[in-house]
Design an enzyme around this catalytic site. Sequence first.
Site, PDB file in Angstrom:
ATOM      1  N   ASP A   9       0.842  -1.128   0.151  1.00  0.00           N
ATOM      2  CA  ASP A   9      -0.177   0.091  -0.006  1.00  0.00           C
ATOM      3  C   ASP A   9       1.100   1.183   0.016  1.00  0.00           C
ATOM      4  O   ASP A   9       2.165   1.019   0.174  1.00  0.00           O
ATOM      5  CB  ASP A   9      -0.906  -0.052   0.958  1.00  0.00           C
ATOM      6  CG  ASP A   9      -1.694   1.308   1.423  1.00  0.00           C
ATOM      7  OD1 ASP A   9      -2.441   1.639   0.423  1.00  0.00           O
ATOM      8  OD2 ASP A   9      -1.550   1.802   2.493  1.00  0.00           O
ATOM      9  N   ASP A  11      -0.113   5.023   1.148  1.00  0.00           N
ATOM     10  CA  ASP A  11      -0.200   6.033   2.288  1.00  0.00           C
ATOM     11  C   ASP A  11      -0.344   5.349   3.578  1.00  0.00           C
ATOM     12  O   ASP A  11      -1.078   4.499   3.728  1.00  0.00           O
ATOM     13  CB  ASP A  11      -1.579   6.747   2.064  1.00  0.00           C
ATOM     14  CG  ASP A  11      -1.344   7.892   0.786  1.00  0.00           C
ATOM     15  OD1 ASP A  11      -0.688   8.755   1.003  1.00  0.00           O
ATOM     16  OD2 ASP A  11      -2.094   7.540  -0.363  1.00  0.00           O
TER      17      ASP A  11
END
Length: 221
Positions: A9, A11
């Site tokens: 991922d 953020d």
Amino acid sequence: MRTAGLIFDMDGTMIDSMPFHAKSWIEFTRRHGVDIDVPELMRRTTGRTGVECMRELFERDVPEDEALAFIHEKEAIYRELFTPVFTEVGGFRRFAADAHARGFKVGVGTAGDRHNIAFAFGHLKMDPMPHAVVGGDEGLPGKPEPAIFLEAARRMGVEPAHCIVFEDAPFGIEAARRAGMRAVAVCTSHSPGELAGDHVVAQVRDYHELLQSDFLERLYA
């Protein structure tokens, strides 16, 4: 189980950006006269695509063109806030480079759009770059649906069962489970208890912990 691919991922997992997303939501909703509980909004939206987030925020079926205009405004605020203090999650670039060197495929699966992806990579200056990047503006459903991670695995040419996802949010941890992937919980914005699961193989604060524990060496062996 043999591991061939690592999917990150973005953020809160690659970059320490979640506090600035929260601040950008505060400013965006102030401009639009929307009264919100920011932690609750973040709980309901982190990992979801921009269009999904705007429909959740405004509690109506916002047309896509209107949602995209809102996203452009909100994310421009975020990038303006984060630029002066841009920070990676500790040890990320070294960890990703080590993974490349050991022959793992490296992918990114994020609900962020192409502008936020370009912003992050422009600051990170990863070397080498990931083998595959899947963003939240490519028409796929956001997390906790597994589509983004499954597409990253497909582009890397790795079976889902041979992938490990690195995630900082409950929706992302659940998306990894639904994809049939194992996960590492990166506890930058949630507690280990919020990121637990039978498929979670490690819970860490940052990548320095993984480097110090010889995580990649053990996977490689």
